[in-house]
Design a protein around this motif. Structure first.
Motif, PDB file in Angstrom:
ATOM      1  N   TYR A  90       0.969  -1.369   0.228  1.00 41.31           N
ATOM      2  CA  TYR A  90       0.021  -0.119   0.084  1.00 41.31           C
ATOM      3  C   TYR A  90       0.877   1.336   0.046  1.00 41.31           C
ATOM      4  O   TYR A  90       0.359   2.387  -0.129  1.00 41.31           O
ATOM      5  CB  TYR A  90      -0.791  -0.049   1.112  1.00 41.31           C
ATOM      6  N   THR A  91       2.062   1.127   0.270  1.00 48.73           N
ATOM      7  CA  THR A  91       2.747   2.525   0.337  1.00 48.73           C
ATOM      8  C   THR A  91       4.235   2.035  -0.514  1.00 48.73           C
ATOM      9  O   THR A  91       4.467   0.921  -0.970  1.00 48.73           O
ATOM     10  CB  THR A  91       3.533   2.765   1.742  1.00 48.73           C
ATOM     11  N   SER A 145      -4.198  16.308   6.023  1.00 44.84           N
ATOM     12  CA  SER A 145      -4.002  14.920   6.186  1.00 44.84           C
ATOM     13  C   SER A 145      -3.873  14.836   7.595  1.00 44.84           C
ATOM     14  O   SER A 145      -4.461  13.994   8.259  1.00 44.84           O
ATOM     15  CB  SER A 145      -2.955  14.187   5.500  1.00 44.84           C
ATOM     16  N   ASN A 152      -1.881   6.966   4.682  1.00 43.82           N
ATOM     17  CA  ASN A 152      -1.820   5.832   4.120  1.00 43.82           C
ATOM     18  C   ASN A 152      -2.003   4.492   5.068  1.00 43.82           C
ATOM     19  O   ASN A 152      -0.836   4.693   6.021  1.00 43.82           O
ATOM     20  CB  ASN A 152      -0.627   5.919   3.180  1.00 43.82           C
ATOM     21  N   ASP A 155       1.683   2.884   5.503  1.00 44.53           N
ATOM     22  CA  ASP A 155       2.677   3.934   6.172  1.00 44.53           C
ATOM     23  C   ASP A 155       2.355   3.234   7.626  1.00 44.53           C
ATOM     24  O   ASP A 155       3.334   3.171   8.539  1.00 44.53           O
ATOM     25  CB  ASP A 155       2.582   5.231   6.011  1.00 44.53           C
TER      26      ASP A 155
END
Length: 292
Positions: A90-91, A145, A152, A155
């Motif tokens: 995902y990162t 964010s 994310n 992260d």
């Protein structure tokens, strides 16, 4: 010919930097739990003939500290790399490696909380600076964010992985004189692999295409199992023995440098401004904590 300690330490960090990129590169071909399990299977097969002789002589020492050995296997073998591989789905490998540089800071915090070790003013300032760099990277350099708390998830998973590795590192530091290095590593590899086995079986049974067998996946498994595990481990330990732990720890800051270079060249990732700024803050914080 004796290899200089700085060359051994650089080799270890280069191989560990490649681990982040490899994990990201094969994220679409090998599920994370499968990659972690196969990694340690390969590592055990390679390391067994190297360390088995020591294990027979030092088994009583390991048996006397079996709860610590189990915790080392859980945090350092089973959890850390598995969570990193999950996070890399995902990162980016650049993000993951940059945040990994905050490990010394996490160790300082854990030492303060659990061991009641006092922090110097430089350690406090360095910790604040380094953690701000991690938050800056996780937020993508966006204030929105932070306000909305939309990060994310990859992260955040890597942050949990770093927490596990920090516990592992702290235990290694605390029991360095009571647990033999090679034997402990071999046993923790085996126990960690056994911990991952049911998750590997479950992942294989629930995914229709659990792994895409091709040359790239085989090379990736061999790389993380042999080079990022055994070769890097032996090189790092040898370098630390020759140079000393404090001086050697500075070389860990080369991991995100090598990982970023590999990520740009191999994966085509781009080094963004927020990663550059956050990375500098993380590394600067670590260096500040080393100041006397």
């Amino acid at each position: 010919m004796k290899i200089p300690p700085y060359a051994l330490l650089l080799l270890a960090t280069l191989l560990w930097g490649g681990n982040f990129v490899i994990g990201r590169a094969v994220s679409g071909d090998i599920p994370p739990l499968t990659l972690a399990f196969l990694r340690w299977c390969v590592a055990f097969i390679v390391f067994f003939p190297i360390a088995f002789g020591n294990l027979k002589r030092e088994w009583r020492m390991l048996k006397a500290h079996w709860p610590i050995v189990l915790l080392l296997a859980l945090t350092g073998v089973a959890a850390f790399n598995t969570l990193v591989y999950i996070g890399l789905h995902y990162t980016t490998s650049i993000n993951a490696s940059l945040m990994n540089s905050s490990t010394p800071i996490m160790i300082y915090i854990l030492s303060f909380i659990f061991l009641k070790e006092k922090l110097s003013k430089f350690q406090i300032l360095g910790t604040a600076l380094s953690l701000s760099g991690v938050v800056f990277i996780i937020s993508g350099g966006s204030f929105a964010s932070l306000v909305d708390f939309t990060f994310n998830k990859g992260d955040l998973i890597v942050v949990v992985a770093i927490f596990c590795w920090s516990i592992y590192s702290l235990l290694v530091k605390q029991y360095a004189g009571r647990l033999p290095g090679h034997s402990t590593f071999l046993v923790t590899i085996f126990i960690g692999a056994m911990m991952l086995l049911p998750f590997y079986v479950y992942e294989s049974m629930t995914m229709t295409n659990s792994i895409h067998w091709q040359w790239s996946t085989i090379v990736a498994i061999l790389y993380v199992g042999i080079f990022a595990s055994i070769v890097a481990f032996l090189s790092w330990n040898s370098g630390v023995i020759q140079l000393g732990a404090n001086k050697a720890s500075i070389y860990l800051n080369f991991i995100p440098i090598f990982a970023s270079i590999f990520a740009v060249i191999v994966l085509g990732e781009k080094l963004h401004t927020f990663q550059f700024i956050g990375g500098i803050a993380v590394v600067a914080g670590v260096l500040l904590t080393e100041k006397k």
